[in-house]
Design a protein around this motif. Structure first.
Motif, PDB file in Angstrom:
ATOM      1  N   LYS A 171      45.545  29.339  46.483  1.00 35.91           N
ATOM      2  CA  LYS A 171      46.791  28.626  46.745  1.00 35.91           C
ATOM      3  C   LYS A 171      47.288  28.004  45.452  1.00 35.91           C
ATOM      4  CE  LYS A 171      45.952  27.511  51.570  1.00 35.91           C
ATOM      5  NZ  LYS A 171      45.884  26.462  52.569  1.00 35.91           N
ATOM      6  N   VAL A 172      48.568  28.163  45.206  1.00 43.47           N
ATOM      7  CA  VAL A 172      49.247  27.522  44.093  1.00 43.47           C
ATOM      8  C   VAL A 172      50.295  26.613  44.703  1.00 43.47           C
ATOM      9  CG1 VAL A 172      50.671  27.855  42.054  1.00 43.47           C
ATOM     10  CG2 VAL A 172      48.817  29.479  42.562  1.00 43.47           C
ATOM     11  N   HIS A 173      50.142  25.310  44.491  1.00 43.27           N
ATOM     12  CA  HIS A 173      51.011  24.318  45.118  1.00 43.27           C
ATOM     13  C   HIS A 173      51.107  24.581  46.624  1.00 43.27           C
ATOM     14  CE1 HIS A 173      51.998  22.755  41.193  1.00 43.27           C
ATOM     15  NE2 HIS A 173      52.337  23.956  40.814  1.00 43.27           N
ATOM     16  N   GLN A 174      49.945  24.830  47.228  1.00 41.97           N
ATOM     17  CA  GLN A 174      49.777  25.034  48.676  1.00 41.97           C
ATOM     18  C   GLN A 174      50.368  26.339  49.204  1.00 41.97           C
ATOM     19  OE1 GLN A 174      47.620  22.985  49.951  1.00 41.97           O
ATOM     20  NE2 GLN A 174      47.671  21.810  48.064  1.00 41.97           N
ATOM     21  N   GLU A 175      50.828  27.233  48.322  1.00 42.77           N
ATOM     22  CA  GLU A 175      51.375  28.533  48.738  1.00 42.77           C
ATOM     23  C   GLU A 175      50.372  29.632  48.386  1.00 42.77           C
ATOM     24  OE1 GLU A 175      54.933  31.482  47.257  1.00 42.77           O
ATOM     25  OE2 GLU A 175      55.334  29.329  47.244  1.00 42.77           O
ATOM     26  N   GLU A 176      50.097  30.533  49.338  1.00 43.42           N
ATOM     27  CA  GLU A 176      49.151  31.626  49.106  1.00 43.42           C
ATOM     28  C   GLU A 176      49.628  32.518  47.959  1.00 43.42           C
ATOM     29  OE1 GLU A 176      46.190  32.435  50.605  1.00 43.42           O
ATOM     30  OE2 GLU A 176      46.253  30.663  51.885  1.00 43.42           O
ATOM     31  N   LYS A 177      48.704  32.865  47.048  1.00 46.20           N
ATOM     32  CA  LYS A 177      49.014  33.730  45.906  1.00 46.20           C
ATOM     33  C   LYS A 177      47.869  34.701  45.680  1.00 46.20           C
ATOM     34  CE  LYS A 177      52.815  31.941  44.089  1.00 46.20           C
ATOM     35  NZ  LYS A 177      54.036  32.597  43.824  1.00 46.20           N
ATOM     36  N   GLN A 178      48.201  35.886  45.191  1.00 45.49           N
ATOM     37  CA  GLN A 178      47.223  36.857  44.724  1.00 45.49           C
ATOM     38  C   GLN A 178      47.608  37.221  43.297  1.00 45.49           C
ATOM     39  OE1 GLN A 178      46.831  40.195  47.338  1.00 45.49           O
ATOM     40  NE2 GLN A 178      46.477  38.932  49.131  1.00 45.49           N
ATOM     41  N   PHE A 179      46.605  37.413  42.447  1.00 46.41           N
ATOM     42  CA  PHE A 179      46.879  37.761  41.058  1.00 46.41           C
ATOM     43  C   PHE A 179      45.635  38.368  40.432  1.00 46.41           C
ATOM     44  CE2 PHE A 179      45.480  33.364  41.267  1.00 46.41           C
ATOM     45  CZ  PHE A 179      44.476  33.317  40.321  1.00 46.41           C
ATOM     46  N   SER A 180      45.808  38.923  39.236  1.00 45.66           N
ATOM     47  CA  SER A 180      44.707  39.511  38.480  1.00 45.66           C
ATOM     48  C   SER A 180      44.622  38.849  37.114  1.00 45.66           C
ATOM     49  CB  SER A 180      44.915  41.011  38.302  1.00 45.66           C
ATOM     50  OG  SER A 180      44.927  41.657  39.544  1.00 45.66           O
ATOM     51  N   ILE A 181      43.379  38.677  36.646  1.00 44.72           N
ATOM     52  CA  ILE A 181      43.137  38.103  35.323  1.00 44.72           C
ATOM     53  C   ILE A 181      41.969  38.825  34.663  1.00 44.72           C
ATOM     54  CG2 ILE A 181      44.087  35.799  35.725  1.00 44.72           C
ATOM     55  CD1 ILE A 181      41.274  34.804  36.406  1.00 44.72           C
ATOM     56  N   LYS A 182      41.976  38.830  33.342  1.00 43.00           N
ATOM     57  CA  LYS A 182      40.830  39.267  32.548  1.00 43.00           C
ATOM     58  C   LYS A 182      40.268  37.988  31.934  1.00 43.00           C
ATOM     59  CE  LYS A 182      41.358  42.737  29.648  1.00 43.00           C
ATOM     60  NZ  LYS A 182      41.585  43.510  28.392  1.00 43.00           N
ATOM     61  N   VAL A 183      38.957  37.799  32.050  1.00 41.52           N
ATOM     62  CA  VAL A 183      38.354  36.538  31.633  1.00 41.52           C
ATOM     63  C   VAL A 183      37.153  36.799  30.741  1.00 41.52           C
ATOM     64  CG1 VAL A 183      37.355  34.374  32.445  1.00 41.52           C
ATOM     65  CG2 VAL A 183      39.055  35.528  33.836  1.00 41.52           C
ATOM     66  N   GLY A 184      37.069  36.048  29.652  1.00 43.36           N
ATOM     67  CA  GLY A 184      35.899  36.069  28.787  1.00 43.36           C
ATOM     68  C   GLY A 184      35.160  34.748  28.894  1.00 43.36           C
ATOM     69  N   PHE A 185      33.825  34.833  28.990  1.00 37.65           N
ATOM     70  CA  PHE A 185      32.989  33.635  29.107  1.00 37.65           C
ATOM     71  C   PHE A 185      31.968  33.601  27.975  1.00 37.65           C
ATOM     72  CE2 PHE A 185      34.010  34.758  33.538  1.00 37.65           C
ATOM     73  CZ  PHE A 185      34.554  33.562  33.980  1.00 37.65           C
ATOM     74  N   ALA A 186      31.796  32.439  27.372  1.00 40.49           N
ATOM     75  CA  ALA A 186      30.738  32.212  26.381  1.00 40.49           C
ATOM     76  C   ALA A 186      30.314  30.752  26.470  1.00 40.49           C
ATOM     77  CB  ALA A 186      31.219  32.533  24.975  1.00 40.49           C
ATOM     78  N   ASN A 187      29.061  30.505  26.150  1.00 45.25           N
ATOM     79  CA  ASN A 187      28.552  29.129  26.177  1.00 45.25           C
ATOM     80  C   ASN A 187      28.374  28.599  24.769  1.00 45.25           C
ATOM     81  OD1 ASN A 187      28.339  28.924  29.027  1.00 45.25           O
ATOM     82  ND2 ASN A 187      26.512  30.191  28.925  1.00 45.25           N
ATOM     83  N   LEU A 188      28.732  27.348  24.590  1.00 44.92           N
ATOM     84  CA  LEU A 188      28.505  26.611  23.353  1.00 44.92           C
ATOM     85  C   LEU A 188      27.746  25.368  23.764  1.00 44.92           C
ATOM     86  CD1 LEU A 188      29.015  26.339  20.309  1.00 44.92           C
ATOM     87  CD2 LEU A 188      31.115  25.110  20.870  1.00 44.92           C
ATOM     88  N   GLU A 189      26.445  25.403  23.518  1.00 47.31           N
ATOM     89  CA  GLU A 189      25.560  24.350  24.028  1.00 47.31           C
ATOM     90  C   GLU A 189      25.715  24.260  25.544  1.00 47.31           C
ATOM     91  OE1 GLU A 189      23.211  22.801  22.234  1.00 47.31           O
ATOM     92  OE2 GLU A 189      23.844  23.853  20.438  1.00 47.31           O
ATOM     93  N   ASN A 190      26.115  23.110  26.064  1.00 54.54           N
ATOM     94  CA  ASN A 190      26.200  22.911  27.510  1.00 54.54           C
ATOM     95  C   ASN A 190      27.608  23.072  28.073  1.00 54.54           C
ATOM     96  OD1 ASN A 190      23.441  22.326  27.701  1.00 54.54           O
ATOM     97  ND2 ASN A 190      23.809  20.208  27.118  1.00 54.54           N
ATOM     98  N   VAL A 191      28.540  23.580  27.266  1.00 51.39           N
ATOM     99  CA  VAL A 191      29.919  23.752  27.720  1.00 51.39           C
ATOM    100  C   VAL A 191      30.288  25.229  27.649  1.00 51.39           C
ATOM    101  CG1 VAL A 191      32.340  23.163  27.288  1.00 51.39           C
ATOM    102  CG2 VAL A 191      30.572  21.435  26.984  1.00 51.39           C
TER     103      VAL A 191
END
Length: 143
Positions: A46-66
């Motif tokens: 939900k975006v501002h309480q309205e149903e939404k569908q979308f696609s994203i490409k995401v990269g994840f990496a850790n730096l210490e505990n974040v």
């Protein structure tokens, strides 16, 4: 002093226009990595309480505990696409840990802090809180 609402920083979410280019820069110029890149087709959000569908490409990496999260919109319907259009690449949110997701949501509602976006992720239920007036950033919490 008031009750501690947020207990630690979990993640820094950055919207980008090219995940691979930013991953390369983070690794080669700043030594942040290794990275895991994934595609997500988000449903039941939900975006501002309205149903939404979308696609994203995401990269994840850790730096210490974040964790660093680089988010590249794959369509024009997400909050990330809107952010990129309006601001260009940059800091989108800071994910914060809480002792109780639902209590924090209720407290933020009492304070008039709007929910921008909510749904399910690999970590479970997430909620983006518009803390820009109060703290200068969008906050994300998990359940």
């Amino acid at each position: 002093m008031s009750k501690k609402i947020f207990t630690k920083v979990l993640q820094v979410g950055i919207v980008v226009d090219d995940v691979e280019a930013f991953v390369k820069k983070y690794e080669e110029d700043y030594g942040i990595g290794p990275w895991e890149v994934k595609f997500y087709n988000k449903e039941n959000t939900k975006v501002h309480q309205e149903e939404k569908q979308f696609s994203i490409k995401v990269g994840f990496a850790n730096l210490e505990n974040v964790q660093f999260e680089l988010i590249e919109p794959q369509d024009e319907t997400s909050v990330y696409a809107k952010f990129l259009r309006e601001n260009g690449p940059g800091l989108h949110h800071i994910a914060l840990d809480t002792n109780n997701h639902d209590e924090v949501c209720q407290e933020m509602e009492k304070r008039g802090v709007p929910v921008i976006h909510s749904g399910e992720s690999q970590r479970g239920t997430f909620t983006y809180l518009d803390l820009r007036k109060e703290l200068g950033f969008i906050g994300e919490i998990y359940k």
